[in-house]
Design a protein around this motif. Structure first.
Motif, PDB file in Angstrom:
ATOM      1  N   THR A 372      -1.428 -13.781  -1.113  1.00 47.80           N
ATOM      2  CA  THR A 372      -0.759 -14.476   0.316  1.00 47.80           C
ATOM      3  C   THR A 372      -1.403 -15.826   0.363  1.00 47.80           C
ATOM      4  OG1 THR A 372      -2.735 -14.177   2.239  1.00 47.80           O
ATOM      5  CG2 THR A 372      -0.779 -12.309   1.856  1.00 47.80           C
ATOM      6  N   TYR A 638      12.823  -9.781  -2.764  1.00 50.72           N
ATOM      7  CA  TYR A 638      13.029 -10.057  -1.380  1.00 50.72           C
ATOM      8  C   TYR A 638      12.178 -11.290  -1.239  1.00 50.72           C
ATOM      9  CZ  TYR A 638       7.834  -8.563  -2.688  1.00 50.72           C
ATOM     10  OH  TYR A 638       6.982  -8.716  -3.978  1.00 50.72           O
ATOM     11  N   CYS A 640      10.016 -13.985   0.623  1.00 50.86           N
ATOM     12  CA  CYS A 640       8.207 -14.135   1.904  1.00 50.86           C
ATOM     13  C   CYS A 640       8.525 -15.726   2.162  1.00 50.86           C
ATOM     14  CB  CYS A 640       7.389 -13.412   1.042  1.00 50.86           C
ATOM     15  SG  CYS A 640       7.418 -13.909  -0.603  1.00 50.86           S
ATOM     16  N   GLN A 644       3.888 -11.648  -1.423  1.00 56.42           N
ATOM     17  CA  GLN A 644       3.066 -10.828  -0.716  1.00 56.42           C
ATOM     18  C   GLN A 644       3.637  -9.371  -2.264  1.00 56.42           C
ATOM     19  OE1 GLN A 644       5.211 -11.834   3.095  1.00 56.42           O
ATOM     20  NE2 GLN A 644       5.215  -8.960   2.709  1.00 56.42           N
ATOM     21  N   GLN A 646       5.971  -6.736  -1.718  1.00 54.00           N
ATOM     22  CA  GLN A 646       6.742  -5.268  -1.058  1.00 54.00           C
ATOM     23  C   GLN A 646       6.697  -3.753  -0.991  1.00 54.00           C
ATOM     24  OE1 GLN A 646      10.562  -6.543   0.637  1.00 54.00           O
ATOM     25  NE2 GLN A 646       9.711  -7.920   2.370  1.00 54.00           N
TER      26      GLN A 646
END
Length: 646
Positions: A372, A638, A640, A644, A646
């Motif tokens: 992150t 995805y 974000c 990260q 998922q």
């Protein structure tokens, strides 16, 4: 053909090139180019002494910026990045060629010195180079003897400086000799296109949340102090981190510890209680380093707030896959925290006591937050997409294992389907938590490339509750369920051996084999060739005649390596998966998704809010290349606000 400018430069910076990478190295205010050696079209090599006031000839400076002139160097990213800084003007990679990439495509070493040695060149890199670089290119320690200076200049050692100029010119001569030696094996245009894309991705870099990074390092330091203090209180030892002292203390408390490895300590915890158990748990916490990658980000970040140069093109020269550099994004810790955003916020604002209170282990939290720290620019988000089970799909396609291809073309649940095929039960009976699915999963992870019981053990089979006796039947069941894959291993083995022993062109399904110029070339479906240098038959570790070749050993030295069918199949499958990712990256970029990182089979793009979508990026990824007809591809993705899993 246009002109070719071959070059090598020597530079100074107060930033550590190896630890921080060339982008941060050249970004330092102290950076400067000292020497510029060059040759046009293989002609005489000259050196310009910039450190002592000489200027680059006009035709050289013009050639650097002229897109019709090919600029070539060994590890050309160094020259291009440094000269961009030197001239104060971005040099795009379009007209640059890297001899190190050309060597890597032939599975030769990535260092100029080692390539020269392996190729037996008349021109070899000068041995004095390392000492000269230490003297002129990095800061020196101020002493009374050197008048307290922090840097050695040409005037401090004129003879050494003349030798350094000769060394710089020799590097150009060695690079020219490598190009002459490898002229029959030019880098294909398809790989040049990928090299240019790779350079643009590294030039773009990825933004780092330095607020989070600094607080994570601080949190780790405070946590270590607390844990070490408690261990000291508990044991009274002078250094509770010392293995010898800890073993002694444990012995006095009735525990004989042969090893204090992570696994050994975890096993001892199971059988301990009281102070011994507490100390062993503290030992695990003291040994855990969660911040090495944060520290690498801190070292490597440039003045634009981004880390550049995270990926090395053709870093794995057996398969052509990329390798991670600096922060090693290829092996970032997984994240499983449910409330990742909350944990991230607490660490970033320095609420370390809350982290300690809310979570079992602060080091685990820091470890899971590593990804992150990579964030998109304001006004953007990350769009992440990756190929699903790509190696398993490619292996089934190459081997023609029809039932597996049908699984991948439909529900895609390969662990369940594999267990159903191995144990002759309906696939519906293999549910998420069932022991059969576990067996299917472990078999899938460990057995695709000829692995047996040992491969299952290294995949953690025994930790999953399987016994040693369960493993051989599991191997046999998987091979019976996958006869075409098992056959493909030995078809590849036979084709490779015949190509080498009979100097013949051979095939195994979609894969071609050819011996040429002392190299075994394995042609992948994409047309790209994997190279195995100086192959020959020799008695292997199984006591049988088998294929061997020369390459880079695990200790980084050049030596002879054994191989056989299943190992070659692993290289072929991983190489093909790499080609699928590479072509997908080209399409994704063209569609307007700027890639900032990629990792194994995953692409991370930094996309402005309001444009693009996960669905579109996945659709672009799974467009099948013309050479991959019948291969069922799938990508999932995805969005974000920070990187990260998922």
């Amino acid at each position: 053909m246009g002109r070719i400018l071959e070059m090598d430069i020597e530079t100074f910076s107060d930033v550590d090139l190896i630890k921080c990478g060339v982008y941060a190295y050249a970004d330092s205010p102290a950076f400067e180019v000292l020497l510029f050696a060059y040759s046009f079209d293989g002609g005489e090599t000259r050196v310009i002494d910039l450190a002592q006031g000489e200027e680059l000839p006009g035709e050289v400076a013009e050639a650097v910026f002229d897109g019709s002139v090919v600029k070539t160097a060994f590890n050309a990213n160094f020259e291009r990045t440094c000269l961009s800084k030197h001239f104060g003007r971005y040099l795009p990679p379009d007209s640059w060629h890297c001899s190190a990439v050309q060597a890597a495509l032939l599975a030769l070493p990535r260092s100029l010195e080692d390539v020269g040695a392996v190729l037996g060149l008349d021109e070899q890199k000068m041995k004095e180079g390392k000492e000269l670089i230490r003297y002129f290119c990095v800061p020196c320690k101020p002493t009374k003897a050197n008048g307290g200076r922090r840097r050695n200049l040409p005037c401090h050692a004129p003879e050494k400086w003349e030798l350094f100029k000769a060394y710089c010119m020799r590097d150009v001569d060695v690079e020219k000799a490598i190009r002459r030696k490898l002229y029959k094996f030019p880098v294909p245009e398809s790989e040049m296109e990928l090299y240019r894309l790779d350079q643009r991705i590294n030039d773009r870099g990825v933004l780092v949340d330095m607020g989070l990074v600094r607080q994570a390092v601080k949190c780790e330091r405070l946590h270590k102090e607390v844990v070490t203090r408690r261990a000291y209180e508990l044991t009274g030892l002078e250094n509770p981190n010392s293995v010898a002292q800890l073993k002694g203390w444990l012995g006095e408390n009735g525990v004989e510890a042969e090893s204090l490895s992570k696994k050994a300590v975890a096993d001892m915890i199971e059988e301990s209680d009281g102070e011994v158990e507490e100390l062993l748990r503290l030992r695990l916490l003291m040994a855990k380093t969660s911040v090495k990658k944060y520290e690498a980000m801190e070292r490597s970040v440039c003045s634009d707030g981004r880390v550049h140069g995270l990926l090395q093109f053709y870093g794995a020269n057996r398969t052509g896959r990329w390798a991670g550099r600096l922060v090693q994004v290829q092996n970032l810790p997984q994240n499983h925290l449910q409330d990742l955003g909350l944990a991230r916020g607490l660490v970033k604002e320095g609420s370390f006591e809350d982290v300690e209170m809310l979570y079992d282990s602060a080091p685990n939290v820091l470890s899971e937050l590593t990804r992150t720290a990579f964030v998109p620019e304001p006004g953007c988000r990350f769009v992440v997409a990756d190929f699903s089970a790509i190696e398993a799909r490619v292996l089934a396609w190459l081997a023609g294992e029809r039932w597996r291809l049908e699984v991948f073309s439909s529900h895609g649940k390969i662990y369940e389907a594999s267990a159903a095929a191995m144990f002759h039960v309906p696939v519906e009976e293999v549910t998420k938590g069932s022991p059969l699915r576990q067996k299917g999963k472990i078999a899938e992870l460990g057995l695709g490339y000829g692995g047996a019981a040992g491969a299952l053990v290294s995949m953690g089979a025994l930790d999953m509750g399987l016994s040693e006796d369960d493993l051989p039947p599991l191997v046999a069941a998987w091979r019976r369920a996958n006869p075409h894959i098992t056959q493909f291993w030995w078809d590849v083995d036979k084709a490779a051996v015949e190509a080498v022993t009979k100097r013949a062109k051979t095939r195994a399904g979609r894969i071609g084999f050819e011996y040429r110029s002392g190299i075994l070339f394995v042609t992948l479906p994409s047309g790209r060739k994997l190279a195995y240098v100086k192959p020959r038959m020799a008695v292997n570790k199984f006591g049988r005649e088998g294929l061997t070749y020369e390459g880079i050993l695990e200790n980084k030295k050049w030596g002879r390596i054994e191989t056989y069918g299943p190992k070659l199949v692993e290289n072929i499958v991983q190489g093909t998966a790499r080609d699928l990712l590479a072509e997908a990256m080209l399409r994704v970029e063209r569609k307007g998704y700027p890639i900032v990182m990629h990792c194994h089979d995953e692409i991370i793009a930094e996309v402005p809010e309001g444009s693009g979508s996960v669905e579109e990026m996945c659709e672009v990824m799974v467009v099948r290349p013309s050479w991959a007809e019948g291969l069922p591809l799938r990508a999932d993705g995805y969005e974000c606000p920070f990187y990260q899993k998922q």
